[in-house]
Motif scaffolding. Structure first.
Motif, short mmCIF file in Angstrom:
data_model
loop_
_atom_site.label_atom_id
_atom_site.label_comp_id
_atom_site.label_asym_id
_atom_site.label_seq_id
_atom_site.Cartn_x
_atom_site.Cartn_y
_atom_site.Cartn_z
N ASN A 180 0.80 -1.44 -0.07
CA ASN A 180 0.19 -0.07 -0.05
C ASN A 180 0.69 1.39 0.02
O ASN A 180 0.35 2.36 0.28
N PHE A 181 2.00 1.19 -0.57
CA PHE A 181 3.02 2.41 -0.52
C PHE A 181 2.63 3.19 -1.83
O PHE A 181 1.92 2.64 -2.98
N ASP A 182 3.02 4.33 -1.92
CA ASP A 182 2.82 5.15 -3.08
C ASP A 182 4.06 5.80 -3.34
O ASP A 182 5.18 5.73 -2.49
N SER A 183 4.17 6.97 -4.35
CA SER A 183 5.44 7.56 -4.63
C SER A 183 6.00 8.44 -3.66
O SER A 183 7.16 8.92 -3.66
N THR A 184 4.92 8.86 -2.64
CA THR A 184 5.54 9.61 -1.57
C THR A 184 6.21 8.95 -0.29
O THR A 184 6.55 9.41 0.54
N THR A 185 6.06 7.51 -0.36
CA THR A 185 6.24 6.88 0.82
C THR A 185 7.69 6.69 0.90
O THR A 185 8.41 6.65 0.01
N PRO A 186 8.44 6.83 2.13
CA PRO A 186 9.71 6.69 2.32
C PRO A 186 10.48 5.46 1.97
O PRO A 186 9.84 4.39 2.08
N ASN A 187 11.64 5.67 1.74
CA ASN A 187 12.49 4.22 1.16
C ASN A 187 12.45 3.07 2.25
O ASN A 187 11.81 2.23 1.84
N ASP A 188 12.61 3.51 3.46
CA ASP A 188 12.65 2.36 4.43
C ASP A 188 11.33 1.79 4.56
O ASP A 188 11.20 0.42 4.88
N GLU A 189 10.17 2.59 4.61
CA GLU A 189 8.67 2.01 4.72
C GLU A 189 8.36 0.87 3.51
O GLU A 189 7.79 -0.15 3.60
N VAL A 190 8.76 1.39 2.41
CA VAL A 190 8.80 0.72 1.14
C VAL A 190 9.50 -0.79 1.46
O VAL A 190 8.74 -1.73 1.00
N ILE A 191 10.73 -0.78 1.82
CA ILE A 191 11.45 -1.81 1.62
C ILE A 191 11.00 -2.86 2.70
O ILE A 191 10.91 -4.00 2.76
N ASP A 192 10.51 -2.18 4.15
CA ASP A 192 9.88 -2.95 4.85
C ASP A 192 8.56 -3.80 4.62
O ASP A 192 8.45 -4.93 4.90
N GLN A 193 7.80 -3.00 3.73
CA GLN A 193 6.57 -3.64 3.37
C GLN A 193 7.01 -5.02 2.19
O GLN A 193 6.31 -5.90 2.42
N VAL A 194 7.94 -4.60 1.67
CA VAL A 194 8.28 -5.54 0.36
C VAL A 194 8.89 -6.92 1.23
O VAL A 194 8.36 -7.80 0.91
N ILE A 195 9.59 -6.49 2.10
CA ILE A 195 10.33 -7.61 3.02
C ILE A 195 9.32 -8.57 3.77
O ILE A 195 9.15 -9.85 3.61
N LYS A 196 8.27 -7.82 4.31
CA LYS A 196 7.23 -8.71 4.88
C LYS A 196 6.15 -9.26 4.08
O LYS A 196 5.91 -10.40 4.09
N VAL A 197 5.78 -8.55 2.99
CA VAL A 197 4.59 -9.18 1.99
C VAL A 197 5.40 -10.39 1.27
O VAL A 197 4.71 -11.39 0.98
N PHE A 198 6.71 -10.30 0.86
CA PHE A 198 7.34 -11.26 -0.11
C PHE A 198 8.16 -12.16 0.97
O PHE A 198 8.66 -13.11 0.24
N ASN A 199 8.01 -12.25 2.14
CA ASN A 199 8.63 -13.22 2.92
C ASN A 199 10.10 -13.13 2.79
O ASN A 199 10.61 -14.29 2.76
N ILE A 200 10.82 -12.11 2.50
CA ILE A 200 12.19 -12.08 2.25
C ILE A 200 12.92 -12.38 3.72
O ILE A 200 12.72 -11.93 4.46
N GLU A 201 13.92 -13.35 3.46
CA GLU A 201 14.75 -13.64 4.52
C GLU A 201 15.57 -12.62 4.93
O GLU A 201 16.07 -11.80 3.92
N ASP A 202 16.23 -12.68 6.31
CA ASP A 202 16.83 -11.54 6.72
C ASP A 202 18.50 -11.43 6.04
O ASP A 202 18.99 -10.53 6.41
#
Length: 154
Positions: free
Chosen positions: A109-131
């Protein structure tokens, strides 16, 4: 001479077939639409949009030989989707990839104004990216025309 022509034609046919494999053929009626294509058909983009981007690319590197990659494009010529997960030995294209990616995209649910860290955090969570990734890069072309690149190193 005829043999060379026949071989050339066969080669071109194989190349053309390979270029089409990632195209989504069974597009759901609620799939997001390119604004320009929607305007040409008379549909309004908000009638069909389920996520707010036209292009999405995700590249997660775990090592020199292991990565997780997603590519999605929704253009006038159609939708294409690819998913490759070296760790799970998964390679999906076209309808199979779109079917797997659509529910994940709907959670973003991010858009073009969402900060970098929030976007990456969402992607990590949604796509189940390992640490234990070495790098993660997300490139997005939003419905509003903005293109953004988001990156993180661990």
């Amino acid at each position: 001479m005829k043999l060379k022509l026949l071989l050339a034609i066969s080669f071109v046919m194989v190349i053309l077939y390979g270029c089409n494999k990632d195209e989504v053929k069974d597009v759901p009626t609620n799939a997001p639409a390119d604004q320009n294509a929607s305007q040409q058909t008379g549909d309004t983009p908000t009638d069909q949009v389920t996520f707010n981007f036209l292009e999405f690319s995700l590249d997660v590197d775990y090592s020199a030989t292991e990565s997780y990659e997603v590519e999605y494009e929704n253009k006038k010529s159609g939708i294409s989707a690819k998913l490759q997960d070296d760790r799970q030995n998964v390679k999906l294209q076209g309808d199979e990839a779109y079917t797997k990616l659509e529910p994940l995209f709907k959670q973003l649910n991010f858009d073009s104004t969402t900060p970098n860290d929030e976007v990456i955090d969402q992607v990590i969570k949604v796509f189940n990216i390992e640490d234990n990734y070495q790098s993660i890069e997300v490139e997005v072309e939003f419905m509003d025309g903005n293109e953004k690149e988001f990156k993180r190193l661990p």
